[in-house]
Write a protein that holds these residues in place. Structure first.
Motif, PDB file in Angstrom:
ATOM      1  N   ARG A 278      -3.916  -8.580  -7.512  1.00  0.00           N
ATOM      2  CA  ARG A 278      -4.269  -7.816  -6.314  1.00  0.00           C
ATOM      3  C   ARG A 278      -3.102  -6.888  -5.987  1.00  0.00           C
ATOM      4  O   ARG A 278      -1.947  -7.285  -6.092  1.00  0.00           O
ATOM      5  N   ASN A 279      -3.402  -5.665  -5.605  1.00  0.00           N
ATOM      6  CA  ASN A 279      -2.359  -4.718  -5.207  1.00  0.00           C
ATOM      7  C   ASN A 279      -1.222  -4.676  -6.224  1.00  0.00           C
ATOM      8  O   ASN A 279      -0.072  -4.979  -5.918  1.00  0.00           O
ATOM      9  N   PHE A 280      -1.524  -4.261  -7.444  1.00  0.00           N
ATOM     10  CA  PHE A 280      -0.505  -4.293  -8.492  1.00  0.00           C
ATOM     11  C   PHE A 280      -0.832  -3.273  -9.573  1.00  0.00           C
ATOM     12  O   PHE A 280      -1.950  -2.780  -9.693  1.00  0.00           O
ATOM     13  N   PHE A 281       0.176  -2.957 -10.377  1.00  0.00           N
ATOM     14  CA  PHE A 281      -0.040  -2.390 -11.703  1.00  0.00           C
ATOM     15  C   PHE A 281       1.036  -2.960 -12.611  1.00  0.00           C
ATOM     16  O   PHE A 281       2.135  -3.301 -12.167  1.00  0.00           O
ATOM     17  N   ASN A 282       0.687  -3.125 -13.887  1.00  0.00           N
ATOM     18  CA  ASN A 282       1.632  -3.745 -14.809  1.00  0.00           C
ATOM     19  C   ASN A 282       1.451  -3.205 -16.221  1.00  0.00           C
ATOM     20  O   ASN A 282       0.412  -2.645 -16.571  1.00  0.00           O
ATOM     21  N   PHE A 283       2.503  -3.384 -17.017  1.00  0.00           N
ATOM     22  CA  PHE A 283       2.460  -3.125 -18.450  1.00  0.00           C
ATOM     23  C   PHE A 283       2.941  -4.398 -19.140  1.00  0.00           C
ATOM     24  O   PHE A 283       3.947  -4.987 -18.739  1.00  0.00           O
TER      25      PHE A 283
ATOM     26  N   ASP B   7      -6.012   0.014   9.687  1.00  0.00           N
ATOM     27  CA  ASP B   7      -7.200   0.851   9.787  1.00  0.00           C
ATOM     28  C   ASP B   7      -8.459   0.016   9.593  1.00  0.00           C
ATOM     29  O   ASP B   7      -8.410  -1.212   9.528  1.00  0.00           O
ATOM     30  N   SER B   8      -9.614   0.670   9.470  1.00  0.00           N
ATOM     31  CA  SER B   8     -10.900  -0.030   9.419  1.00  0.00           C
ATOM     32  C   SER B   8     -11.427  -0.203   8.010  1.00  0.00           C
ATOM     33  O   SER B   8     -12.617  -0.481   7.819  1.00  0.00           O
ATOM     34  N   THR B   9     -10.564  -0.054   6.995  1.00  0.00           N
ATOM     35  CA  THR B   9     -10.982  -0.216   5.606  1.00  0.00           C
ATOM     36  C   THR B   9     -10.020  -1.157   4.885  1.00  0.00           C
ATOM     37  O   THR B   9      -8.805  -0.921   4.881  1.00  0.00           O
ATOM     38  N   LEU B  10     -10.561  -2.207   4.283  1.00  0.00           N
ATOM     39  CA  LEU B  10      -9.768  -3.112   3.442  1.00  0.00           C
ATOM     40  C   LEU B  10      -9.879  -2.628   2.002  1.00  0.00           C
ATOM     41  O   LEU B  10     -10.977  -2.582   1.438  1.00  0.00           O
ATOM     42  N   GLN B  11      -8.738  -2.285   1.409  1.00  0.00           N
ATOM     43  CA  GLN B  11      -8.730  -1.715   0.059  1.00  0.00           C
ATOM     44  C   GLN B  11      -8.130  -2.666  -0.977  1.00  0.00           C
ATOM     45  O   GLN B  11      -8.012  -2.295  -2.143  1.00  0.00           O
ATOM     46  N   THR B  12      -7.786  -3.867  -0.572  1.00  0.00           N
ATOM     47  CA  THR B  12      -7.212  -4.828  -1.514  1.00  0.00           C
ATOM     48  C   THR B  12      -8.306  -5.387  -2.421  1.00  0.00           C
ATOM     49  O   THR B  12      -9.319  -5.906  -1.941  1.00  0.00           O
ATOM     50  N   PHE B  13      -8.087  -5.299  -3.726  1.00  0.00           N
ATOM     51  CA  PHE B  13      -9.039  -5.841  -4.696  1.00  0.00           C
ATOM     52  C   PHE B  13      -9.064  -7.362  -4.616  1.00  0.00           C
ATOM     53  O   PHE B  13      -8.042  -8.006  -4.355  1.00  0.00           O
ATOM     54  N   ASN B  14     -10.240  -7.942  -4.824  1.00  0.00           N
ATOM     55  CA  ASN B  14     -10.397  -9.396  -4.848  1.00  0.00           C
ATOM     56  C   ASN B  14     -10.917  -9.804  -6.223  1.00  0.00           C
ATOM     57  O   ASN B  14     -12.035  -9.443  -6.597  1.00  0.00           O
TER      58      ASN B  14
ATOM     59  N   TYR C  92       0.293 -11.194  -4.022  1.00  0.00           N
ATOM     60  CA  TYR C  92      -0.596 -12.340  -3.897  1.00  0.00           C
ATOM     61  C   TYR C  92      -0.479 -13.249  -5.113  1.00  0.00           C
ATOM     62  O   TYR C  92      -0.133 -12.815  -6.217  1.00  0.00           O
ATOM     63  N   SER C  93      -0.827 -14.524  -4.915  1.00  0.00           N
ATOM     64  CA  SER C  93      -0.900 -15.489  -6.010  1.00  0.00           C
ATOM     65  C   SER C  93      -2.252 -15.357  -6.698  1.00  0.00           C
ATOM     66  O   SER C  93      -3.163 -14.694  -6.187  1.00  0.00           O
ATOM     67  N   PRO C  94      -2.451 -16.003  -7.868  1.00  0.00           N
ATOM     68  CA  PRO C  94      -3.770 -15.953  -8.515  1.00  0.00           C
ATOM     69  C   PRO C  94      -4.899 -16.480  -7.635  1.00  0.00           C
ATOM     70  O   PRO C  94      -6.031 -16.011  -7.735  1.00  0.00           O
ATOM     71  N   SER C  95      -4.605 -17.449  -6.762  1.00  0.00           N
ATOM     72  CA  SER C  95      -5.640 -18.006  -5.888  1.00  0.00           C
ATOM     73  C   SER C  95      -5.904 -17.145  -4.655  1.00  0.00           C
ATOM     74  O   SER C  95      -6.819 -17.429  -3.884  1.00  0.00           O
ATOM     75  N   GLY C  96      -5.097 -16.099  -4.453  1.00  0.00           N
ATOM     76  CA  GLY C  96      -5.301 -15.199  -3.323  1.00  0.00           C
ATOM     77  C   GLY C  96      -4.369 -15.431  -2.151  1.00  0.00           C
ATOM     78  O   GLY C  96      -4.448 -14.705  -1.155  1.00  0.00           O
ATOM     79  N   GLN C  97      -3.495 -16.427  -2.234  1.00  0.00           N
ATOM     80  CA  GLN C  97      -2.540 -16.644  -1.150  1.00  0.00           C
ATOM     81  C   GLN C  97      -1.494 -15.528  -1.138  1.00  0.00           C
ATOM     82  O   GLN C  97      -1.102 -15.005  -2.189  1.00  0.00           O
ATOM     83  N   ILE C  98      -1.048 -15.159   0.050  1.00  0.00           N
ATOM     84  CA  ILE C  98      -0.041 -14.106   0.176  1.00  0.00           C
ATOM     85  C   ILE C  98       1.332 -14.703  -0.148  1.00  0.00           C
ATOM     86  O   ILE C  98       1.841 -15.550   0.588  1.00  0.00           O
ATOM     87  N   ILE C  99       1.933 -14.293  -1.247  1.00  0.00           N
ATOM     88  CA  ILE C  99       3.275 -14.760  -1.618  1.00  0.00           C
ATOM     89  C   ILE C  99       4.323 -14.095  -0.736  1.00  0.00           C
ATOM     90  O   ILE C  99       5.209 -14.749  -0.182  1.00  0.00           O
ATOM     91  N   ARG C 100       4.227 -12.793  -0.623  1.00  0.00           N
ATOM     92  CA  ARG C 100       5.153 -12.023   0.218  1.00  0.00           C
ATOM     93  C   ARG C 100       4.373 -10.922   0.932  1.00  0.00           C
ATOM     94  O   ARG C 100       3.651 -10.148   0.294  1.00  0.00           O
ATOM     95  N   GLY C 101       4.517 -10.854   2.248  1.00  0.00           N
ATOM     96  CA  GLY C 101       4.000  -9.717   2.980  1.00  0.00           C
ATOM     97  C   GLY C 101       4.864  -8.497   2.723  1.00  0.00           C
ATOM     98  O   GLY C 101       5.963  -8.594   2.158  1.00  0.00           O
ATOM     99  N   PRO C 102       4.413  -7.308   3.137  1.00  0.00           N
ATOM    100  CA  PRO C 102       5.173  -6.091   2.835  1.00  0.00           C
ATOM    101  C   PRO C 102       6.532  -6.038   3.511  1.00  0.00           C
ATOM    102  O   PRO C 102       7.464  -5.405   3.001  1.00  0.00           O
TER     103      PRO C 102
END
Length: 443
Positions: A338-343, A313-320, A374-384
């Motif tokens: 990025r794109n995560f939740f954790n405890f 779509d036309s909206t990027l919602q991934t946090f940077n 994503y990695s801490p530097s922003g590289q994509i570790i695994r795509g969906p």
């Protein structure tokens, strides 16, 4: 009565060695190079210092087996030497050399492993009074920067090459608020000798304020705006020019055994022709039993950051997270915010006055199934990929820190990462073990 020696700071330019009015100057060899007078009135003086850090790292099956295995681990060395010169009331010059060396990485050193010799800091401070109670300092040149607890802008201490910026910063205190304005670009790290350059692909500007507003009964607050541009922003949605505006608030403090560090951030802007709509909530809350044996601190970190619901779509919602810590979730520095939740429950024990033990468990999920990890530097570790699984990994970490004397400290860190369903369904999924042994000397 001898002058009380200040502690070593994360940023060496924040240290203050003023022996002008000390009845007895410290006799240690390493303090004779502090506050060296350059003129008889002692308004012009020089401080010299430095550090040496030796580190051994071994990672078994790095990034769950995606990265080539290092045969015998990696040796890392970082040496810094700085000089801080005060010339009267209005001018200060600070310079710091850094040398970062590495050996043993299977595919050769990464940009954060090696930088044989270059300037880490090289700036001038121009200070003057705006009125009787307010001073303004303009800092120009290469400089390390950290805001708040480093969730968005951090020096990246865990890596062998620390992050630094080129540009301008204004520092002031206005109505009991510390105000910092920045207009900088990150340094582009290169492995050679004096070959680093300004990274013109990225830039950051903004205003960061820290104070204690009247509505808070305890603690302090940060309010900030940070602008960011990246000509080659990379996400699952694609690669494009990214202009992102970040507004945030952080509440932090300590009272009656409790401590807290809570932050909320909203981001908007453009990604090529698309718009940006992203956010994060972060928290770290703990309680210290100060009168109990070992003074245990029990804490819980709970964090969440938006991901992209639909990469088409036309909206990027991934946090940077902009320029975050490398070791955001563990010293293994695999997963990024990025794109995560954790405890992340954690326990800190003060075994002796000089020895501490920290341990934590991290449960980590991805938030949106159509976005990756994503990695801490922003590289994509695994795509969906084709996976609908959210759970990414479980991490267990131990850190033992020992500081036998003022100048010397040691740390031993072990982290185990066990892949969850998402990692198993999208590629290599080996358990990952990380060991780090560090010795550091500062003067």
């Amino acid at each position: 009565m001898e002058y009380s020696r200040p502690s070593f700071e994360k940023f060496r330019f924040d240290e203050s060695y003023n022996y002008r009015n000390a009845p007895v100057r410290p006799s240690s060899l390493f303090y004779t190079i502090k506050h060296i007078p350059l003129t008889s009135n002692r308004e012009n003086y020089l401080n010299i210092g430095g550090s040496i850090r030796e580190r051994y790292e071994y990672t078994n099956d790095p990034v769950f087996g995606d990265v080539t295995q290092d045969e015998d681990g990696v040796w890392l060395q970082r040496v810094n030497l700085h000089a801080d010169m005060q010339l009267g009331r209005h001018l200060r010059l600070f310079g710091e050399l850094t040398s970062a060396l590495s050996e043993g990485r299977a595919n050769g050193p990464s940009p954060v492993d090696e930088n044989r010799l270059d300037l880490q800091n090289a700036f001038a401070d121009f200070s003057f009074g705006l009125n009787e109670s307010t001073d303004l300092t303009i800092r120009a040149g290469r400089q390390e920067i950290e805001f708040g607890s480093g969730r968005l802008v951090d020096v990246r201490e865990g890596t062998n090459v620390r992050r630094t910026f080129d540009g301008f910063r204004g520092l002031s205190n206005f109505l009991n608020w510390d105000v910092s304005a920045v207009a900088v670009r990150p340094r582009r790290d290169k492995a050679g000798v004096f070959d680093d350059e300004t990274n013109h692909d990225e830039s950051m500007w903004g205003l960061y304020t820290v104070g204690r507003p009247d509505f808070l009964p305890e603690g302090s607050a940060d309010f900030y705006y940070l602008g960011f541009r990246d000509d080659i922003g990379s996400f699952v949605q694609g690669v494009n020019k990214e202009t992102r505006h970040t507004v945030g608030m952080r509440l932090w403090g300590a009272a009656r055994g409790w401590d807290w560090n809570w932050e909320t951030v909203y981001q908007f802007g453009s990604f090529g022709d698309d718009k940006i709509n992203a956010w994060t909530l972060a928290s770290d809350t703990g309680f210290t039993f100060s009168t109990a044996p070992l003074q245990p601190r029990v804490g819980l970190r709970a964090n969440i950051a938006s991901g992209d619901k639909d990469p088409t779509d036309s909206t990027l919602q991934t946090f940077n997270p902009l320029f975050p810590r490398g070791n955001y979730f563990s010293q293994a520095a695999v997963l990024g915010p990025r794109n995560f939740f954790n405890f992340n429950p954690h326990l800190n024990l003060q075994l002796t006055d000089k020895l501490s033990l920290n341990t934590d468990v991290n449960f980590y999920w991805r938030l949106e199934r159509n976005d990756g990890v994503y990695s801490p530097s922003g590289q994509i570790i695994r795509g969906p990929g084709d996976s609908n699984a959210r759970y990414v990994a479980t991490g267990l970490s131990f850190e033992l820190a020992w500081a036998p004397i003022n100048h010397l400290d040691f740390t031993v860190i072990y982290t185990h990462l066990q892949p969850g369903p998402f990692i198993r369904q999208t590629g290599d999924s080996k358990d990952m073990d990380f060991l780090e042994i560090t010795a550091r000397f500062r003067f």
